[in-house]
Design a protein around this motif. Structure first.
Motif, PDB file in Angstrom:
ATOM      1  N   ILE A 216       0.848  -1.209   0.000  1.00 43.96           N
ATOM      2  CA  ILE A 216       0.000   0.000   0.000  1.00 43.96           C
ATOM      3  C   ILE A 216       0.881   1.256   0.000  1.00 43.96           C
ATOM      4  N   MET A 217       1.958   1.208   0.842  1.00 42.15           N
ATOM      5  CA  MET A 217       2.842   2.389   0.939  1.00 42.15           C
ATOM      6  C   MET A 217       3.513   2.690  -0.405  1.00 42.15           C
ATOM      7  N   SER A 218       3.913   1.598  -1.104  1.00 42.39           N
ATOM      8  CA  SER A 218       4.578   1.854  -2.391  1.00 42.39           C
ATOM      9  C   SER A 218       3.571   2.403  -3.408  1.00 42.39           C
ATOM     10  N   LYS A 219       2.325   1.917  -3.330  1.00 39.92           N
ATOM     11  CA  LYS A 219       1.297   2.464  -4.242  1.00 39.92           C
ATOM     12  C   LYS A 219       1.022   3.938  -3.914  1.00 39.92           C
ATOM     13  N   LEU A 220       1.053   4.255  -2.609  1.00 42.09           N
ATOM     14  CA  LEU A 220       0.810   5.653  -2.215  1.00 42.09           C
ATOM     15  C   LEU A 220       1.928   6.555  -2.751  1.00 42.09           C
ATOM     16  N   ASP A 221       3.175   6.026  -2.724  1.00 42.32           N
ATOM     17  CA  ASP A 221       4.309   6.804  -3.266  1.00 42.32           C
ATOM     18  C   ASP A 221       4.073   7.118  -4.743  1.00 42.32           C
ATOM     19  N   ILE A 222       3.654   6.060  -5.472  1.00 40.32           N
ATOM     20  CA  ILE A 222       3.426   6.259  -6.920  1.00 40.32           C
ATOM     21  C   ILE A 222       2.275   7.251  -7.137  1.00 40.32           C
ATOM     22  N   SER A 223       1.219   7.106  -6.302  1.00 40.05           N
ATOM     23  CA  SER A 223       0.073   8.019  -6.442  1.00 40.05           C
ATOM     24  C   SER A 223       0.515   9.459  -6.231  1.00 40.05           C
ATOM     25  N   LEU A 224       1.359   9.647  -5.209  1.00 45.66           N
ATOM     26  CA  LEU A 224       1.814  11.010  -4.917  1.00 45.66           C
ATOM     27  C   LEU A 224       2.653  11.577  -6.071  1.00 45.66           C
ATOM     28  N   GLN A 225       3.481  10.708  -6.656  1.00 44.78           N
ATOM     29  CA  GLN A 225       4.282  11.155  -7.818  1.00 44.78           C
ATOM     30  C   GLN A 225       3.363  11.613  -8.953  1.00 44.78           C
ATOM     31  N   GLN A 226       2.317  10.807  -9.186  1.00 42.75           N
ATOM     32  CA  GLN A 226       1.386  11.160 -10.276  1.00 42.75           C
ATOM     33  C   GLN A 226       0.641  12.458  -9.960  1.00 42.75           C
ATOM     34  N   ILE A 227       0.298  12.616  -8.667  1.00 41.56           N
ATOM     35  CA  ILE A 227      -0.401  13.850  -8.282  1.00 41.56           C
ATOM     36  C   ILE A 227       0.524  15.053  -8.467  1.00 41.56           C
ATOM     37  N   ASN A 228       1.809  14.851  -8.137  1.00 44.53           N
ATOM     38  CA  ASN A 228       2.769  15.940  -8.336  1.00 44.53           C
ATOM     39  C   ASN A 228       2.858  16.316  -9.811  1.00 44.53           C
ATOM     40  N   ARG A 229       2.877  15.299 -10.648  1.00 43.44           N
ATOM     41  CA  ARG A 229       2.962  15.536 -12.105  1.00 43.44           C
ATOM     42  C   ARG A 229       1.719  16.302 -12.576  1.00 43.44           C
ATOM     43  N   LEU A 230       0.554  15.841 -12.081  1.00 42.10           N
ATOM     44  CA  LEU A 230      -0.711  16.477 -12.462  1.00 42.10           C
ATOM     45  C   LEU A 230      -0.735  17.928 -11.968  1.00 42.10           C
ATOM     46  N   THR A 231      -0.223  18.138 -10.745  1.00 40.45           N
ATOM     47  CA  THR A 231      -0.183  19.487 -10.172  1.00 40.45           C
ATOM     48  C   THR A 231       0.693  20.394 -11.036  1.00 40.45           C
TER      49      THR A 231
END
Ligand code: ADP
Length: 403
Positions: A216-231
């Motif tokens: 779950i933690m590794s998926k959250l890391d990836i999600s945050l990266q994608q959110i940063n990209r989207l931001t």
């Protein structure tokens, strides 16, 4: 010579010829208007002229003669026109034009370049540009009219205006949409980031050896990266909106360009590695400029991202150098390069010189960079050869501390 000047020249020739005809008619024994036979080269000119020519008697408004071009424009035969009046043929599409011409003739003997609408035999309206002169034939006061059909040209101009207005409206709509969309996207994105960061914090406090939690933690890391990209993308759109509305505030301070470049390049290490690019920095000391730190970082980040993205894994060289008055930043890659024809337009909004199939992107990065550099009092230029790479050079005024 423009088309209009050509028409005027022809009108001038015909006007001179009419004066000669007047003289001929004056010496003729006949009281009727007689134009010379076609054997006369001037009569051939009158008949074959691409300018429509009409001679009308003032007294009763009858057409005394018209040439073939007038017949062609109006759709009548010469025989149908000669002897008839304009009212009988209902040739004026705007009867007010006739009154306007009458009024003008009270003050002048020649009226030049008036736009008139004629109604053809088929009742279709055609626009002509006309010059009219008062002349005398055998003591008969007449109006000599020469006109050039501009209907198609005018229709084309109207069509161009319509298309331009449509394009402008579409651009306005797009800009409004961008503005609304980027603002609307920003709010849920910020909320999403907060939720993910909260989940990460909670996860870190739990038993981190648990495999499910690790996943779950590794998926959250990836999600945050994608959110940063989207931001980043949304921020890019917001910048475009702010630039358009002139709302891009700057917080200026003296900054050493080399130091800022060094810091950004360090943040880029992972990206350079992923792209298999090596980077070489040559940063001269004491290259101070007056700039907004975050906007300067944005400029450097954009240029480095593009060098990685379009650099085909080749080496990237970054130079900071200057002289007494200016400080320069050059980012050089050895990638795909840019064709000469594209080198200016890539600084415009949404302009790209690559296909979306091969390279993703919105074509806004260099537009924002160009605008920011300009706001900071600098300039940006590109030198590139397709296949060999590109060098983007930004030039800023050197900051000199006042005594
Ligand atoms: P994007 O990269 O999102 O398309 P940019 O505004 O950053 O938008 O760049 C506009 C266009 O300029 C790109 O689509 C690409 O065609 C061209 N370009 C920019 N930088 C480079 C580069 N270093 N090498 C080759 N082409 C480039």
């Amino acid at each position: 010579m423009t088309k209009n000047e050509q028409v005027h020249a022809e009108v001038e020739v015909l006007r001179r010829r009419i004066t000669e005809l007047e003289a001929q008619v004056a010496t003729s024994a006949s009281t009727e208007l007689q134009l010379p036979g076609l054997a006369d080269p001037f009569a051939t000119l009158f008949r074959a002229s691409p300018v429509a020519v009409v001679i009308t008697a003032i007294e009763d408004g009858r057409y005394l003669d018209v040439n073939d071009q007038f017949a062609r424009i109006t759709g009548y035969t010469r025989e149908e026109v000669i002897g008839a009046t304009s009212s009988e043929l209902q040739i004026w599409a705007n009867p007010d034009d006739r009154l306007r011409i009458g009024e003008l003739f009270k003050e002048q003997v020649v009226i030049r370049d008036v736009e008139l609408d004629f109604r053809t035999k088929a009742r279709e309206v055609r626009t002509v540009i006309a010059s009219l002169a008062l002349i005398d034939f055998e003591d008969t006061p007449c109006v000599l009219t020469m006109c050039h059909d501009i209907t198609e040209r005018q229709q084309a101009a109207q069509e161009r205006e319509r298309l331009l207005a449509e394009a402008q409206a579409a651009v306005r709509l797009r800009d409004e949409f961008l503005s609304v969309a980027s603002h609307e996207l920003k709010t849920p994105l910020t909320a999403l980031r907060l939720h993910i960061e909260t989940m990460q914090r909670i996860g870190r406090k739990a038993d981190t050896s648990e495999p499910t939690l690790q996943r779950i933690m590794s998926k959250l890391d990836i999600s945050l990266q994608q959110i940063n990209r989207l931001t980043e993308l949304v921020n890019g759109l917001l910048d475009v909106t702010r630039i358009r509305e002139g709302r891009l505030g700057l917080d200026l301070e003296p900054l050493d360009l080399g130091q800022v470049v060094q810091a950004i390049a360090e943040q880029f290490e992972e990206q350079f590695e992923q792209a298999d690019s090596t980077v070489q920095l040559e940063l001269a000391a004491d290259c101070t400029i007056c700039a907004d730190r975050s906007r300067l970082e944005q400029i450097i980040t954009n240029l480095l991202s593009n060098a990685v993205k379009y650099g085909r894994g080749g080496p990237i060289n970054v130079f900071v150098f200057g002289d007494a008055t200016v400080v320069r930043l050059s980012v050089q890659d050895h990638g795909i390069g840019i064709a000469a024809a594209d080198q200016q337009r890539i600084f415009e909004r949404f302009e790209r010189a690559v296909s979306t199939q091969h390279y993703g992107g919105m074509g806004l990065g260099l537009f924002v960079v160009h605008q920011l550099v300009t706001l900071l009092g600098g300039t940006i230029a590109v030198e590139s050869t397709p296949g060999d790479g590109s060098t983007f050079t930004v030039t800023f005024p050197r900051y000199v501390q006042s005594q």
